[in-house]
Design an enzyme around this catalytic site. Structure first.
Site, PDB file in Angstrom:
ATOM      1  N   GLU A  90       0.819  -1.221   0.000  1.00 45.83           N
ATOM      2  CA  GLU A  90       0.000   0.000   0.000  1.00 45.83           C
ATOM      3  C   GLU A  90       0.850   1.267   0.000  1.00 45.83           C
ATOM      4  OE1 GLU A  90      -3.746   1.971   2.460  1.00 45.83           O
ATOM      5  OE2 GLU A  90      -2.889   0.076   3.098  1.00 45.83           O
ATOM      6  N   ASP A  91       1.991   1.248   0.705  1.00 43.86           N
ATOM      7  CA  ASP A  91       2.729   2.497   0.947  1.00 43.86           C
ATOM      8  C   ASP A  91       4.074   2.590   0.239  1.00 43.86           C
ATOM      9  OD1 ASP A  91       0.660   3.229   2.615  1.00 43.86           O
ATOM     10  OD2 ASP A  91       1.622   2.468   4.427  1.00 43.86           O
TER      11      ASP A  91
END
Length: 719
Positions: A90-91
């Site tokens: 996600e990051d």
């Protein structure tokens, strides 16, 4: 990306202290698996390079801490690696393919499952959020480790919540209390649940947490001697019985005390007025042996024993619970379980974790969690809407709500203790307003029948049915209560206008005039002078007792010169009522008038007309206010049931009450209340409150009761 990782590896020196500490906690893993964990750290550190947390620490410290929490549970290497990398998809630029190449498809699936849960905002009821929740539950069903990683992630976030700004702290804390702690409880992970609740409570209500925690410390300090004596007595008794055991004193958490104080309306002293101990033994047989030993030491309280070993809780929890009465003036709560049961109670699905492609037997919490999740998978295949699916999941997560099904499978959530009438209004306001009965799991039930989660409810309606004030006593939901009140208010206004019209017509007629021939400008001036918007407001005011019809009629007569002189007063006719004017008519509890009685009305300010029997002892007092004394009579067509009281003198014998009640019921009358007024060796006086349609019906009831051999006399009360 791979080249970048290799470059980082080449430059990598001695790992940070927090990585060394993690490896120490993972000493139960083989050396080859520890090498994979080190590799996961290197990939994660490189992926998160340059990212920091709100506290200013390198971001990689967070996933390492999450992995440490899972290491304390003894989780397998795939779970630990996925925890270290749980935020990478996600990051960071790291792709699923790169993750799969490096650590395998299983780790990628775990990370992907946690990533989807991170994107979910539970306060948002939008379809997208519900669909995300559905996907996460399906990932859990494939692999329980998804939720274990997420719970560890949330736990570390709660432990480090202090660096967040106040609004974010409160939002995250509320979400933790409403979602994550219940999930931990549903999976039997009581250690996680307790810490999540405590941290969430502290962040959401810091002052309340501080006060309750301080009081707990004070109480425990004062009780130290008593608890020591109880523990010593238990220790001596169990040792004498030859039972290998371990005794742990149990202390309530601030959050559990707070919820008990609020939910059960108890004071702090009432909640804390108990001594709690847990006894851990070697085998199931020793559990029951220990139970007998403690019951021989202290007297058990009747009805306070629960066997969760024979019948485990839904989350796999097993234990014997008993409450004893000791010599210190407060109950003693004892939980007895084996070491395995204690581990499952503490760690739930994570206890004794051995994951072999899902084929391992698992502990009871794991088996029950998989059954629950398997059921959810089956449900979601039959549920087109993700919103309905999320409501279905909440059945088991939120004990303060019940979840019910319509015949077509739609799920409705209602407050605990809701009735069939609440359900009717939850379906639609019009369904509630015309409801007459319900079928609960295909069995006929009254509207006031309480419901429990999982029932299928069908509402039976009739066009003629309308809400009554009694319905307000049957509902608990805000929607139902608001709808009923709105209807009654509208009904009252409509009834008030109609009855006020009759009252003003009667008053005008007594003066030899009528509203129909009243000059429009006279009525308009009266309304303007009295700040009334329309004639309907004036009529409603008259019916509700805020204005006296005779005084309004005289004022209207004098609004125009010469108008009053052309009319001659005469005796006013009685106002006829049908009983349908319940919105503005009430019937006196002092005399309980029924159709067929001679009646009068007394205009009470704000309440409207209160109807009394002419022979009511209060009528003489009402006649002293002629402007509020209203001549009334029953119309030819009267409807409804009317409350009346019967004073019945019977022989004081067993079974008399049942005989009288049966006689009343046989006469088609409902019994609202029964009470003994007097009783001696020979006779007893019963006061029955019943419903009848009129004097003839009342006479039939009294005749049926009077025929009983055990009845000496029957009177209408008051006589």
């Amino acid at each position: 990306m791979k080249a970048a990782v290799e470059s980082h590896d080449a430059k990598a020196g001695k790992p940070p202290a927090y990585v060394v500490a993690l490896e120490d906690r993972l000493s139960y893993l083989p050396a080859a698996q520890l090498a994979l964990v080190r590799r996961a750290y290197e990939v994660g550190a490189r992926a998160h390079d340059g990212q920091t947390r709100k506290s200013g620490e390198p971001y990689i410290t967070h996933p390492i801490a999450v992995a440490g929490i899972l290491a304390d549970l003894g989780m397998d290497v795939e779970t630990i690696i996925a925890a270290i990398l749980h935020d990478t998809l996600e990051d960071t630029p790291l792709s699923p393919d790169e993750l799969t190449t490096e650590f395998g498809a299983t780790v990628t699936e775990l990370v992907d499952g946690v990533t989807k849960l991170d994107k979910l905002h539970f306060k948002n009821r939008q379809e997208a959020a519900a669909e995300s929740f559905r996907k996460m539950l399906l990932a859990m069903a494939r692999d329980l480790r998804v939720i274990l990683i997420k719970l560890a992630d949330r736990l570390h976030n709660m432990r480090t919540l202090g660096s967040m700004e106040v609004g974010a702290r409160r939002r995250i804390a509320r979400e933790t209390l409403e979602i994550y702690a219940p999930i931990a409880q549903r999976l039997g992970m009581n250690r996680f649940k307790a810490e999540l609740q405590d941290l969430g409570f502290r962040a959401l209500y810091p002052d309340r947490h501080r006060v309750i925690a301080a009081r707990i410390r004070t109480v425990l300090g004062n009780r130290r001697e008593a608890m020591g004596k109880i523990e010593a007595s238990l220790e001596a008794r169990l040792t004498a019985e030859g039972i290998t055991h371990r005794i742990v004193s149990r202390i309530k958490s601030p959050y559990s005390i707070y919820t008990k104080m609020r939910g059960e309306q108890k004071s702090f002293a009432q909640v804390m007025d108990v001594y709690g101990f847990r006894v851990v033994v070697d085998s199931v047989m020793q559990c029951y042996h220990a139970l007998g030993a403690v019951h021989a030491l202290f007297k058990p309280l009747d009805g306070r024993f629960r066997d969760f070993i024979a019948i485990p809780k839904a989350n796999g929890y097993q234990s014997l619970h008993t409450v004893l009465f000791g010599s210190f003036g407060a109950p003693i709560e004892i939980q007895i379980r084996t070491a395995d049961m204690d581990a499952v109670a503490d760690r739930g699905v994570a206890a004794h974790w051995s994951y072999k492609d899902g084929s391992g037997p698992g502990n009871s919490a794991q088996n029950r969690a998989r059954e629950w999740l398997s059921g959810l998978v089956d449900d979601q295949t039959r549920t087109a809407s993700s919103l309905e699916f999320i409501e279905n999941v909440k059945i088991d997560l939120f004990p303060d709500e019940i979840y019910l099904f319509t015949p077509r499978g739609r799920i409705l959530s209602l407050p605990r203790n809701s009735t069939a009438l609440d359900f009717a209004y939850a379906v639609h306001t019009d369904v509630g307003s015309h409801a007459v009965a319900a079928r609960v799991d295909k069995k006929l039930a009254p509207l006031r029948a309480p419901l429990t989660s999982g029932q299928t409810v069908e509402i039976i309606t009739a066009p003629s049915a309308v809400p009554s004030t009694q319905w307000l006593e049957w509902v608990v939901s805000a929607k139902a209560r608001t709808a009923i009140r709105h209807f009654l208010k509208r009904l009252q206004h409509e009834d008030a206008i109609e009855l006020g019209h009759r009252m003003l017509d009667r008053a005008m007629d007594a003066l030899g005039a009528s509203l129909e021939v009243l000059p429009p400008d006279a009525l308009t001036r009266y309304l303007e002078e009295n700040k009334l918007r329309a004639l309907e407001d004036l009529l409603a005011d008259i019916a509700l007792g805020n204005r006296v019809a005779d005084q309004v009629a005289r004022a209207l007569m004098h609004m125009q010169e010469g108008f009053a002189a052309s009319f001659r007063p005469h005796a006013a006719e009685k106002i006829l009522i049908t009983g349908t004017e319940r919105g503005v008519l009430t019937f006196g509890n002092c005399c309980h008038p029924v159709p067929g009685d001679e009646i009068m009305g007394y205009l009470s300010t704000g309440k409207g007309i209160v109807v009394h029997r002419i022979e009511c002892p209060n009528v003489a007092e009402y006649r002293a206010f002629p402007e509020r004394f209203i001549e009334m009579a029953w119309d030819r067509d009267v409807s409804g049931d009317y409350r009346v009281e019967l004073r019945i003198i019977v022989a004081n014998k067993p079974g008399v009450l049942a005989q009288v009640a049966a006689a009343v019921a046989n006469a088609s009358s409902n019994i609202e209340n029964v009470e003994y007024k007097e009783r001696d060796l020979m006779t007893a006086t019963l006061l029955f409150t019943i419903e009848v349609s009129g004097r003839k019906h009342l006479a039939d009831v009294m005749r049926g009761v009077r025929r009983l051999a055990v009845v000496n006399a029957v009177y209408r009360h008051p006589i």
